[in-house]
Scaffold this motif. Sequence first.
Motif, PDB file in Angstrom:
ATOM      1  N   UNK A  15     -29.309 -34.958 -43.145  1.00 57.92           N
ATOM      2  CA  UNK A  15     -30.053 -34.667 -41.923  1.00 57.92           C
ATOM      3  C   UNK A  15     -31.516 -34.629 -42.324  1.00 57.92           C
ATOM      4  N   UNK A  16     -32.335 -35.457 -41.693  1.00 57.96           N
ATOM      5  CA  UNK A  16     -33.762 -35.504 -42.000  1.00 57.96           C
ATOM      6  C   UNK A  16     -34.568 -34.966 -40.835  1.00 57.96           C
ATOM      7  N   UNK A  17     -35.575 -34.156 -41.165  1.00 58.01           N
ATOM      8  CA  UNK A  17     -36.427 -33.522 -40.167  1.00 58.01           C
ATOM      9  C   UNK A  17     -37.862 -33.549 -40.701  1.00 58.01           C
ATOM     10  N   UNK A  57     -34.787 -32.470 -46.018  1.00 62.01           N
ATOM     11  CA  UNK A  57     -33.528 -33.212 -46.078  1.00 62.01           C
ATOM     12  C   UNK A  57     -32.414 -32.222 -46.384  1.00 62.01           C
ATOM     13  N   UNK A  58     -31.367 -32.293 -45.588  1.00 64.53           N
ATOM     14  CA  UNK A  58     -30.215 -31.407 -45.758  1.00 64.53           C
ATOM     15  C   UNK A  58     -29.026 -32.287 -46.115  1.00 64.53           C
ATOM     16  N   UNK A 109     -33.728 -30.124 -49.546  1.00 63.97           N
ATOM     17  CA  UNK A 109     -34.962 -30.425 -50.255  1.00 63.97           C
ATOM     18  C   UNK A 109     -36.118 -30.408 -49.261  1.00 63.97           C
ATOM     19  N   UNK A 110     -37.288 -30.032 -49.760  1.00 61.33           N
ATOM     20  CA  UNK A 110     -38.505 -29.999 -48.955  1.00 61.33           C
ATOM     21  C   UNK A 110     -39.593 -30.740 -49.701  1.00 61.33           C
ATOM     22  N   UNK A 111     -40.365 -31.537 -48.969  1.00 58.34           N
ATOM     23  CA  UNK A 111     -41.504 -32.223 -49.582  1.00 58.34           C
ATOM     24  C   UNK A 111     -42.575 -32.470 -48.534  1.00 58.34           C
ATOM     25  N   UNK A 169     -30.154 -21.716 -42.044  1.00 54.93           N
ATOM     26  CA  UNK A 169     -29.534 -22.818 -42.775  1.00 54.93           C
ATOM     27  C   UNK A 169     -28.791 -22.313 -44.000  1.00 54.93           C
ATOM     28  N   UNK A 170     -29.324 -21.292 -44.652  1.00 57.37           N
ATOM     29  CA  UNK A 170     -28.666 -20.709 -45.814  1.00 57.37           C
ATOM     30  C   UNK A 170     -27.294 -20.167 -45.444  1.00 57.37           C
TER      31      UNK A 170
END
Length: 113
Positions: A72-74, A11-12, A98-100, A88-89
């Motif tokens: 933005x979800x991927x 998620x961004x 976030x990453x999960x 992205x950085x």
Amino acid sequence: MKLEGEQTLMRIFVGESDRWQRKPLYEAIVEMLKSEGFAGATVLKGVMGFGAGSVVHSDRLLRLSSDLPVVIEVVESAEMIENVLDRLDEMVSGGMITLEKARVIRYRPEEKK
């Protein structure tokens, strides 16, 4: 490409008014992910939120905001996501990523005839 089993959900979090090379940041990110071969991405616009600066942005009629929250979800393999984190950085200067782990139950791409 077919996704199934354990994947990574990224998620961004950015603002609607954030830009990258004169275009909306969320649009630039989605285009970059598409060019990198990602299975898909979804942009969600929030109706209210605040970030690190503690400024509340809302879509209320009397307080229209030009900087509503955007997510933005991927869902993709961990390797593909790792491959774009440096890019992205560079692009995301005032947001959060976030990453999960995510379990993909079904993904059916259209078959080409």
